[in-house]
Design a protein around this motif. Structure first.
Motif, PDB file in Angstrom:
ATOM      1  N   THR A 153     -23.594 -31.361 -14.221  1.00  0.00           N
ATOM      2  CA  THR A 153     -24.329 -32.144 -15.216  1.00  0.00           C
ATOM      3  C   THR A 153     -23.544 -32.828 -16.413  1.00  0.00           C
ATOM      4  N   TYR A 154     -24.260 -33.665 -17.114  1.00  0.00           N
ATOM      5  CA  TYR A 154     -23.649 -34.741 -17.735  1.00  0.00           C
ATOM      6  C   TYR A 154     -24.023 -34.417 -19.489  1.00  0.00           C
ATOM      7  N   PRO A 155     -23.015 -33.746 -20.053  1.00  0.00           N
ATOM      8  CA  PRO A 155     -23.433 -33.546 -21.494  1.00  0.00           C
ATOM      9  C   PRO A 155     -23.792 -34.709 -22.409  1.00  0.00           C
ATOM     10  N   GLU A 156     -23.344 -35.870 -22.263  1.00  0.00           N
ATOM     11  CA  GLU A 156     -23.804 -37.023 -22.971  1.00  0.00           C
ATOM     12  C   GLU A 156     -25.343 -37.194 -22.709  1.00  0.00           C
ATOM     13  N   GLY A 157     -25.909 -37.072 -21.483  1.00  0.00           N
ATOM     14  CA  GLY A 157     -27.028 -37.184 -21.253  1.00  0.00           C
ATOM     15  C   GLY A 157     -26.998 -38.694 -20.417  1.00  0.00           C
ATOM     16  N   GLY A 158     -28.333 -39.264 -20.092  1.00  0.00           N
ATOM     17  CA  GLY A 158     -28.344 -40.436 -19.584  1.00  0.00           C
ATOM     18  C   GLY A 158     -28.031 -40.260 -18.151  1.00  0.00           C
ATOM     19  N   ARG A 159     -27.809 -39.177 -17.544  1.00  0.00           N
ATOM     20  CA  ARG A 159     -27.569 -39.263 -15.845  1.00  0.00           C
ATOM     21  C   ARG A 159     -28.038 -37.896 -15.423  1.00  0.00           C
ATOM     22  N   ALA A 160     -28.760 -37.994 -14.228  1.00  0.00           N
ATOM     23  CA  ALA A 160     -29.115 -36.961 -13.721  1.00  0.00           C
ATOM     24  C   ALA A 160     -28.173 -35.880 -13.417  1.00  0.00           C
ATOM     25  N   GLY A 161     -28.505 -34.747 -13.373  1.00  0.00           N
ATOM     26  CA  GLY A 161     -27.505 -33.437 -12.739  1.00  0.00           C
ATOM     27  C   GLY A 161     -27.398 -33.780 -11.184  1.00  0.00           C
ATOM     28  N   VAL A 162     -26.171 -33.435 -10.770  1.00  0.00           N
ATOM     29  CA  VAL A 162     -26.020 -33.417  -9.183  1.00  0.00           C
ATOM     30  C   VAL A 162     -25.962 -32.091  -8.602  1.00  0.00           C
ATOM     31  N   ARG A 163     -26.690 -31.813  -7.564  1.00  0.00           N
ATOM     32  CA  ARG A 163     -26.346 -30.518  -6.733  1.00  0.00           C
ATOM     33  C   ARG A 163     -25.174 -30.543  -6.063  1.00  0.00           C
ATOM     34  N   ARG A 164     -24.309 -29.644  -6.281  1.00  0.00           N
ATOM     35  CA  ARG A 164     -22.946 -29.318  -5.697  1.00  0.00           C
ATOM     36  C   ARG A 164     -23.055 -28.121  -4.621  1.00  0.00           C
ATOM     37  N   ALA A 165     -23.639 -28.510  -3.318  1.00  0.00           N
ATOM     38  CA  ALA A 165     -23.667 -27.388  -2.379  1.00  0.00           C
ATOM     39  C   ALA A 165     -22.419 -26.870  -1.850  1.00  0.00           C
ATOM     40  N   ALA A 166     -21.498 -27.768  -1.871  1.00  0.00           N
ATOM     41  CA  ALA A 166     -20.124 -27.453  -1.216  1.00  0.00           C
ATOM     42  C   ALA A 166     -19.482 -26.172  -2.107  1.00  0.00           C
ATOM     43  N   LEU A 167     -19.843 -25.896  -3.353  1.00  0.00           N
ATOM     44  CA  LEU A 167     -19.369 -24.867  -4.201  1.00  0.00           C
ATOM     45  C   LEU A 167     -19.979 -23.556  -3.561  1.00  0.00           C
ATOM     46  N   GLY A 168     -21.095 -23.559  -2.889  1.00  0.00           N
ATOM     47  CA  GLY A 168     -21.541 -22.045  -2.132  1.00  0.00           C
ATOM     48  C   GLY A 168     -22.938 -21.747  -2.579  1.00  0.00           C
ATOM     49  N   ARG A 169     -23.576 -21.216  -1.749  1.00  0.00           N
ATOM     50  CA  ARG A 169     -24.956 -20.936  -2.103  1.00  0.00           C
ATOM     51  C   ARG A 169     -24.826 -19.199  -2.198  1.00  0.00           C
ATOM     52  N   PHE A 170     -24.824 -18.469  -3.458  1.00  0.00           N
ATOM     53  CA  PHE A 170     -24.921 -17.198  -3.838  1.00  0.00           C
ATOM     54  C   PHE A 170     -25.413 -17.043  -5.208  1.00  0.00           C
ATOM     55  N   SER A 171     -25.634 -15.988  -5.672  1.00  0.00           N
ATOM     56  CA  SER A 171     -26.195 -15.545  -7.169  1.00  0.00           C
ATOM     57  C   SER A 171     -25.011 -16.104  -8.273  1.00  0.00           C
ATOM     58  N   HIS A 172     -25.168 -17.284  -8.279  1.00  0.00           N
ATOM     59  CA  HIS A 172     -23.892 -17.902  -9.303  1.00  0.00           C
ATOM     60  C   HIS A 172     -23.946 -17.306 -10.860  1.00  0.00           C
ATOM     61  N   GLU A 173     -22.763 -17.039 -11.239  1.00  0.00           N
ATOM     62  CA  GLU A 173     -22.675 -16.912 -12.879  1.00  0.00           C
ATOM     63  C   GLU A 173     -21.905 -17.865 -13.395  1.00  0.00           C
ATOM     64  N   ALA A 174     -20.487 -17.280 -13.601  1.00  0.00           N
ATOM     65  CA  ALA A 174     -19.883 -18.337 -14.236  1.00  0.00           C
ATOM     66  C   ALA A 174     -18.763 -19.178 -13.341  1.00  0.00           C
ATOM     67  N   ALA A 175     -18.222 -20.374 -13.996  1.00  0.00           N
ATOM     68  CA  ALA A 175     -17.146 -21.430 -13.253  1.00  0.00           C
ATOM     69  C   ALA A 175     -15.950 -21.634 -14.413  1.00  0.00           C
ATOM     70  N   ALA A 176     -14.823 -21.538 -13.827  1.00  0.00           N
ATOM     71  CA  ALA A 176     -13.648 -21.908 -14.832  1.00  0.00           C
ATOM     72  C   ALA A 176     -12.791 -22.709 -13.970  1.00  0.00           C
ATOM     73  N   CYS A 177     -12.359 -23.743 -14.373  1.00  0.00           N
ATOM     74  CA  CYS A 177     -11.708 -24.761 -13.558  1.00  0.00           C
ATOM     75  C   CYS A 177     -10.001 -24.643 -14.005  1.00  0.00           C
TER      76      CYS A 177
END
Length: 382
Positions: A153-177
């Motif tokens: 998603t885009y914090p400044e708004g004005g752009r729709a969030g994008v589904r990122r299926a490549a990150l896997g489908r499971f019971s997601h909690e947190a992410a850290a880069c």
């Protein structure tokens, strides 16, 4: 490098924070109770929050109420959050852990902390729990449901969030880069969940890449490796069950990367883990069953780091506290919310200059999702 210097370097924060790389040495021992560097908690303020001397709180938003004078109604069940620099001010984003209509919202502040605007950045997604900020300024919002997705998603708004299926489908909690290795670490909220990393084909482009799961022995410390998850879609076999030897973690929650180490929490056993990305090993940074005397930190949940090198860990239950874990391996309460025993603390995040801490009480005084409260704390953070 001594233990104090080592921990300060590894929790110093995101790319804007500095510190020396992890030396490859194991953690000395899990943190133990002690005195907070900020001193004892005082009496509850008018917002019902106990803080050390010199700190103050304010309410930023309440579920189902207008945010300041923006005209925007704040979402129910505020959960994971993060701050982003924006012009001379900043933006705080917050997930909504509501079924089917969850998503995420944002509040924009000017350079002095005044609220400028509030708005939706993601809608009609399912139980958005935690997530993580990216170095390129987007917010990864995870769905905490079976075969849930991550949305960019885009914090400044004005752009729709994008589904990122490549990150896997499971019971997601947190992410850290982790910009050094160009990977994203991911936690899974299951009693037999796993710890993952995603390697984008092109860094900053999350449309394609490789999902891997951490493989290790049964102990709480030692060397680890990574194995590719054959089917990130998780059907018919769940991602956590596809790789033999995948290490199990009891209810993965918060996740925070800083200068060579990814810190993540597990609520089922009240632990804070440290993954040394340089030496590729894990160690325990905190375990409530290994403390001397009464454990100050229980209900371990979301986690963040400060510019001064401290970890801040929010409680889901417990005493409704955010606890600090210092570079001296001391754990102590930093703040406590009173009168909200049926809630949980979510989304701790510092403003870009490190002077303000944002967080939410997911269900507030009512104990209902409609009673969520988002706060700001100011004071002499070290």
């Amino acid at each position: 490098m001594d233990r104090r210097t080592l921990l300060r370097a590894t929790v110093a924060g995101a790319a804007a924070f500095s510190g020396s790389l992890w030396s490859g040495a194991a953690l000395a021992a899990p943190a133990q109770p002690g005195s907070s560097p900020y001193g004892p908690l005082g009496a509850a303020d008018t917002n019902g929050i106990q803080l050390p001397a010199g700190f103050s709180s304010r309410v930023v938003a309440r579920s189902r109420q207008q945010v300041g004078s923006t005209g925007y109604t704040w979402h129910d069940a505020p959960d994971g959050g993060a701050c982003f620099a924006a012009g001379t001010g900043w933006i705080y984003v917050s997930n909504s852990e509501i079924s089917l209509t969850g998503g995420a919202s944002a509040v924009r502040f000017d350079a002095t902390g005044n609220i400028l605007s509030a708005y939706r950045i993601l809608g009609n997604t399912n139980r958005n729990c935690a997530g993580g900020a990216t170095p390129w300024g987007t917010w990864l919002s995870g769905e905490e449901v079976n075969r849930g997705y991550v949305y960019e998603t885009y914090p400044e708004g004005g752009r729709a969030g994008v589904r990122r299926a490549a990150l896997g489908r499971f019971s997601h909690e947190a992410a850290a880069c982790d910009p050094d290795r160009q990977v994203i670490y991911l936690t899974e909220d299951e009693p037999t969940g796993c710890f993952y990393r995603f390697r984008p084909t092109v860094w900053s482009d999350l449309s394609a890449g490789t999902l891997e799961v951490l493989v290790a022995g049964t102990g709480t410390s030692g060397p680890v490796s990574w194995a590719r998850v054959p089917d990130p879609d998780g059907s018919p076999t769940q991602t956590r069950d596809q790789v033999a030897g995948a290490k199990r973690f009891n209810g993965g929650e918060g996740c925070w990367y800083a200068d060579g180490t990814c810190w993540f929490t597990t609520k089922g056993d009240n632990r804070v883990w440290a993954y040394d990305a340089v030496a590729q090993r894990i160690d325990l940074a905190y375990d409530d069953s290994l403390v001397s005397g009464s454990a100050p930190l229980t209900g371990v949940d979301n986690i963040t780091g400060s510019r001064g090198g401290d970890l801040y860990v929010a409680e889901d239950g417990g005493n409704m506290e955010i606890n600090i874990i210092t570079p001296d391996e001391v754990v102590a309460p930093f703040l406590r919310i009173t009168g909200q025993s049926s809630s949980e603390i979510c989304g701790p995040a510092f403003s870009p200059d490190g002077s303000r801490l944002y967080f939410s009480s997911q269900r507030g005084t009512s104990g209902l999702s409609s009673g969520g409260i988002t706060y700001e704390v100011r004071g002499p953070f070290r």
